[in-house]
Design an enzyme around this catalytic site. Structure first.
Site, mmCIF file in Angstrom:
data_model
loop_
_atom_site.group_PDB
_atom_site.id
_atom_site.type_symbol
_atom_site.label_atom_id
_atom_site.label_comp_id
_atom_site.label_asym_id
_atom_site.label_seq_id
_atom_site.Cartn_x
_atom_site.Cartn_y
_atom_site.Cartn_z
ATOM 1 N N ASN A 1 59.899 -20.003 25.907
ATOM 2 C CA ASN A 1 59.749 -18.555 26.007
ATOM 3 C C ASN A 1 60.886 -18.002 26.862
ATOM 4 O O ASN A 1 61.321 -18.617 27.835
ATOM 5 C CB ASN A 1 58.373 -18.150 26.537
ATOM 6 C CG ASN A 1 58.018 -18.713 27.890
ATOM 7 O OD1 ASN A 1 58.356 -19.844 28.232
ATOM 8 N ND2 ASN A 1 57.298 -17.934 28.675
ATOM 9 N N GLU B 1 57.417 -20.493 20.402
ATOM 10 C CA GLU B 1 57.235 -20.829 18.986
ATOM 11 C C GLU B 1 58.238 -20.086 18.113
ATOM 12 O O GLU B 1 58.782 -20.649 17.160
ATOM 13 C CB GLU B 1 55.808 -20.488 18.534
ATOM 14 C CG GLU B 1 54.725 -21.225 19.296
ATOM 15 C CD GLU B 1 54.239 -20.499 20.547
ATOM 16 O OE1 GLU B 1 53.119 -20.784 20.974
ATOM 17 O OE2 GLU B 1 54.980 -19.646 21.094
ATOM 18 N N ASN C 1 62.149 -10.895 29.213
ATOM 19 C CA ASN C 1 63.152 -9.869 29.435
ATOM 20 C C ASN C 1 62.508 -8.779 30.267
ATOM 21 O O ASN C 1 61.322 -8.489 30.094
ATOM 22 C CB ASN C 1 63.624 -9.322 28.083
ATOM 23 C CG ASN C 1 64.834 -8.456 28.210
ATOM 24 O OD1 ASN C 1 64.753 -7.335 28.692
ATOM 25 N ND2 ASN C 1 65.968 -8.965 27.760
ATOM 26 N N ALA D 1 62.771 -5.746 29.909
ATOM 27 C CA ALA D 1 62.202 -4.843 28.901
ATOM 28 C C ALA D 1 61.260 -5.707 28.070
ATOM 29 O O ALA D 1 61.663 -6.349 27.101
ATOM 30 C CB ALA D 1 63.296 -4.219 28.054
ATOM 31 N N TYR D 2 60.006 -5.781 28.470
ATOM 32 C CA TYR D 2 59.042 -6.747 27.943
ATOM 33 C C TYR D 2 59.029 -6.922 26.426
ATOM 34 O O TYR D 2 58.939 -8.045 25.947
ATOM 35 C CB TYR D 2 57.630 -6.420 28.424
ATOM 36 C CG TYR D 2 57.427 -6.579 29.906
ATOM 37 C CD1 TYR D 2 58.159 -7.499 30.655
ATOM 38 C CD2 TYR D 2 56.508 -5.802 30.579
ATOM 39 C CE1 TYR D 2 57.981 -7.639 32.023
ATOM 40 C CE2 TYR D 2 56.315 -5.930 31.945
ATOM 41 C CZ TYR D 2 57.044 -6.857 32.666
ATOM 42 O OH TYR D 2 56.851 -6.991 34.006
ATOM 43 N N CYS E 1 53.319 -14.947 16.862
ATOM 44 C CA CYS E 1 53.832 -16.285 16.549
ATOM 45 C C CYS E 1 53.066 -16.908 15.393
ATOM 46 O O CYS E 1 53.644 -17.606 14.568
ATOM 47 C CB CYS E 1 53.758 -17.179 17.777
ATOM 48 S SG CYS E 1 55.013 -16.770 19.008
#
Length: 137
Positions: free
Chosen positions: A44, A57, A47, A49-50, A91
């Site tokens: 994973n 995955e 960022n 900025a979510y 995902c």
């Protein structure tokens, strides 16, 4: 050369250390085994900025597709914590694009518990290519 499940788990632990998760602190690693037997790893990547963050995955699937492959044969996911983390809804949809419903998904926790399931069990009634094809009567 095909890897054993133990070798895949070792790879997952190596990948887990590469996770970029400074905001959630929730590291996740994934390994996709393609139809050819090759392994593709991902972590994973968060960022500030979510919405621009990417799940492990998705990272692994993008690696597979970038290498020219289009078939997922098996999925492995490792996270830290008491419960094994399953792929999120997004995902699940990405995996279903390249995997048939019976493809095994192995969700592991660094604390020990495991969940073994399938893509179809995680996302029944997935939206797929069949909805975008005109009916062939």
């Amino acid at each position: 050369m095909s890897k054993t499940p133990q070798e895949i788990v070792e790879l997952l632990y190596q990948l887990l250390e590469r996770s970029y998760s400074p905001y959630s602190g929730f590291a996740v690693a994934a390994v996709i085994k393609s139809g050819s037997g090759r392994l593709y790893g991902g972590v994973n990547v968060e960022n500030a900025a979510y919405p621009l963050s990417r799940c492990a995955e998705q990272s692994a699937t993008l690696q597979m597709v970038s290498a020219g492959e289009r078939e997922i044969a098996e999925v492995w996911v490792l996270s830290r914590g008491a419960q094994p983390a399953t792929p999120c809804g997004g995902c699940r949809q990405v995996l279903s694009e390249f995997a048939h419903p019976g493809v095994p998904v192995h969700c592991l926790s660094a604390d020990g518990p495991e969940l073994h399931t399938t893509v179809g069990a995680l996302l029944p009634h997935a939206f797929g290519k069949q909805y975008l094809q005109p009916d062939q009567d």
